[in-house]
Design an enzyme around this catalytic site. Structure first.
Site, short mmCIF file in Angstrom:
data_model
loop_
_atom_site.label_atom_id
_atom_site.label_comp_id
_atom_site.label_asym_id
_atom_site.label_seq_id
_atom_site.Cartn_x
_atom_site.Cartn_y
_atom_site.Cartn_z
N SER A 194 -1.24 -12.42 9.51
CA SER A 194 -0.91 -11.21 10.26
C SER A 194 -0.96 -11.56 11.74
O SER A 194 -1.70 -12.48 12.13
CB SER A 194 -1.93 -10.11 9.97
OG SER A 194 -1.75 -9.02 10.85
N TYR A 245 -10.69 -7.34 8.16
CA TYR A 245 -9.26 -7.71 8.04
C TYR A 245 -8.93 -8.79 9.06
O TYR A 245 -8.37 -9.84 8.72
CB TYR A 245 -8.41 -6.46 8.27
CG TYR A 245 -6.92 -6.67 8.13
CD1 TYR A 245 -6.29 -6.50 6.89
CD2 TYR A 245 -6.13 -7.02 9.21
CE1 TYR A 245 -4.93 -6.66 6.75
CE2 TYR A 245 -4.75 -7.20 9.08
CZ TYR A 245 -4.16 -7.01 7.85
OH TYR A 245 -2.81 -7.19 7.71
N1 LIG Z 1 2.29 -3.82 6.58
C1 LIG Z 1 1.92 -4.40 7.69
O1 LIG Z 1 2.08 -3.84 8.78
C2 LIG Z 1 1.35 -5.79 7.66
C3 LIG Z 1 1.26 -6.51 8.87
C4 LIG Z 1 0.76 -7.80 8.85
C5 LIG Z 1 0.35 -8.36 7.66
N2 LIG Z 1 0.43 -7.64 6.49
C6 LIG Z 1 -0.01 -8.29 5.27
O2 LIG Z 1 1.07 -8.33 4.35
C7 LIG Z 1 0.57 -8.41 3.01
C8 LIG Z 1 1.30 -7.44 2.13
O3 LIG Z 1 0.98 -6.11 2.50
P1 LIG Z 1 2.07 -4.93 2.48
O4 LIG Z 1 2.43 -4.66 3.88
O5 LIG Z 1 3.16 -5.28 1.52
O6 LIG Z 1 1.17 -3.71 1.95
P2 LIG Z 1 1.16 -2.91 0.56
O7 LIG Z 1 -0.08 -2.12 0.58
O8 LIG Z 1 2.45 -2.20 0.38
O9 LIG Z 1 1.12 -4.05 -0.55
C9 LIG Z 1 -0.06 -4.76 -0.86
C10 LIG Z 1 -0.06 -5.01 -2.37
O10 LIG Z 1 -1.23 -5.80 -2.69
C11 LIG Z 1 -1.84 -5.22 -3.84
N3 LIG Z 1 -3.26 -5.56 -3.83
C12 LIG Z 1 -4.22 -5.08 -3.00
N4 LIG Z 1 -5.41 -5.57 -3.32
C13 LIG Z 1 -5.20 -6.40 -4.36
C14 LIG Z 1 -6.08 -7.20 -5.14
N5 LIG Z 1 -7.40 -7.24 -4.91
N6 LIG Z 1 -5.56 -7.96 -6.15
C15 LIG Z 1 -4.23 -7.92 -6.41
N7 LIG Z 1 -3.35 -7.15 -5.72
C16 LIG Z 1 -3.85 -6.41 -4.71
C17 LIG Z 1 -1.56 -3.73 -3.72
O11 LIG Z 1 -1.70 -3.04 -4.95
C18 LIG Z 1 -0.14 -3.73 -3.18
O12 LIG Z 1 0.81 -3.75 -4.21
C19 LIG Z 1 -0.93 -8.19 3.13
O13 LIG Z 1 -1.61 -9.44 3.07
C20 LIG Z 1 -1.09 -7.57 4.49
O14 LIG Z 1 -2.36 -7.80 5.05
C21 LIG Z 1 0.92 -6.38 6.49
#
Ligand SMILES: NC(=O)c1ccc[n+]([C@@H]2O[C@H](COP(=O)([O-])OP(=O)(O)OC[C@H]3O[C@@H](n4cnc5c(N)ncnc54)[C@H](O)[C@@H]3O)[C@@H](O)[C@H]2O)c1
Length: 283
Positions: free
Chosen positions: A150, A172
């Site tokens: 991130s 985080y």
């Molecule tokens: N959305 C943002 O703004 C953003 C920014 C930077 C980084 N990220 C990173 O991107 C990645 C994906 O997130 P996203 O944006 O798609 O969010 P999201 O919440 O839509 O998707 C995350 C997915 O991970 C699953 N998950 C959560 N905990 C879990 C666990 N313990 N075991 C298995 N599955 C699990 C959830 O059920 C969900 O389907 C993450 O690592 C997040 O930290 C997101």
């Protein structure tokens, strides 16, 4: 088409958001998928996580591209369950070439309890290590490991404005910062075996994690209950480019590149897909 033809990819957090997008883009380019997702909530994380029907939908979308998928409901914090998921997937799909350690939570709400810190570190750091470590014994020359960091992981702890408040936000940011170091260490050590290790670092990405009340409040601390529209102005301040967020497919394009042989000599890379979020902070 066919940029990862015949390869097998493990994707965590694959039921929705970026993980689903990565699974579908990799399938579109010829890969079969082992798709892991928890499919239920984590108590300290006060926006809902995916549901079993979300994982079903990912499976449907992958199969639309005539690729095979082994969907598994599993928690990345549980290394034994993850190892079993990989064994099951490999017994059906034959091998493992690509690892996308993407699952994550961002428990910003409720003032940030100790549980929020623990859960953020357990999912966002230990979950990534578990994913890579259960896959490693199966990977051969040409394999590619991709971790989702991130922008929060590229900022110093003092200036981590992307995911600030409370213990959950601190957990985080800590987890994402360690991923930078972990990627580098592993990339150096696996390079002689021709196994590559890279990280992608999204800025705000248009998923359920971002489109959640705790995130709205984080980006609009001046308002008690900001709406999505009110939060959007806050989201815009993150990037140098005039956008509130990127789309999951913007991250998937980077993931497919890093998964494919097009990037065969790219390792140890911290690939920012961030609309200039880091450069505008002098990084
Ligand atoms: N959305 C943002 O703004 C953003 C920014 C930077 C980084 N990220 C990173 O991107 C990645 C994906 O997130 P996203 O944006 O798609 O969010 P999201 O919440 O839509 O998707 C995350 C997915 O991970 C699953 N998950 C959560 N905990 C879990 C666990 N313990 N075991 C298995 N599955 C699990 C959830 O059920 C969900 O389907 C993450 O690592 C997040 O930290 C997101």
């Amino acid at each position: 088409m066919g940029r990862v033809e015949g390869k097998v990819a493990l994707v965590t957090g694959a039921a929705r958001g970026q993980g689903r997008s990565h699974a579908v883009h990799l399938a579109e380019e010829g890969a079969d998928i082992i798709a892991v997702d928890i499919c239920h909530d984590i108590a300290s994380n006060d926006y809902p996580l995916a549901r079993p029907e979300d994982l079903d939908e990912t499976a449907r979308l992958v199969e639309k591209h005539n690729r095979r998928i082994v969907p598994v409901q599993g928690d990345v914090r549980d290394r034994t369950a993850l190892a079993a998921a990989v064994e099951t997937g490999m017994s059906e799909l034959g091998k493992l070439d690509i690892v996308v350690a993407n699952a994550g939570i961002c428990p910003l709400g409720a003032g940030g309890s100790a549980a929020a810190f623990i859960d953020a570190v357990d999912v966002d750091l230990i979950g990534v290590l578990n994913t890579v470590h259960v896959a490693l014994p199966h990977l051969k020359a040409g394999a590619s490991i991709i971790m989702t960091g991130s922008v929060a992981g590229l900022l110093s702890s003092a200036s981590s404005g992307s995911c600030p408040q409370g213990l959950g936000g601190a957990g985080y940011n800590f987890a994402k910062r360690v991923i930078v170091e972990y990627t580098t260490t592993l990339a150096v050590k696996l390079a002689p075996q021709s196994i590559r290790v890279n990280a992608v670092h999204p800025t705000n990405c248009n998923t359920d994690m971002l489109q959640s009340d705790p995130m709205y409040r984080t980006f609009r601390p001046d308002l008690e209950n900001p709406s999505a529209a009110e939060a959007e102005a806050g989201f815009r301040s993150m990037q140098a480019m005039p956008i509130p967020w990127v789309e999951p497919s913007d991250i998937s394009y980077a993931v497919v590149y890093l998964a494919s042989d097009e990037s065969r000599y790219v390792t140890g890379m911290q690939l920012r897909v961030d609309g200039g979020a880091t450069i505008q902070r002098g990084l």
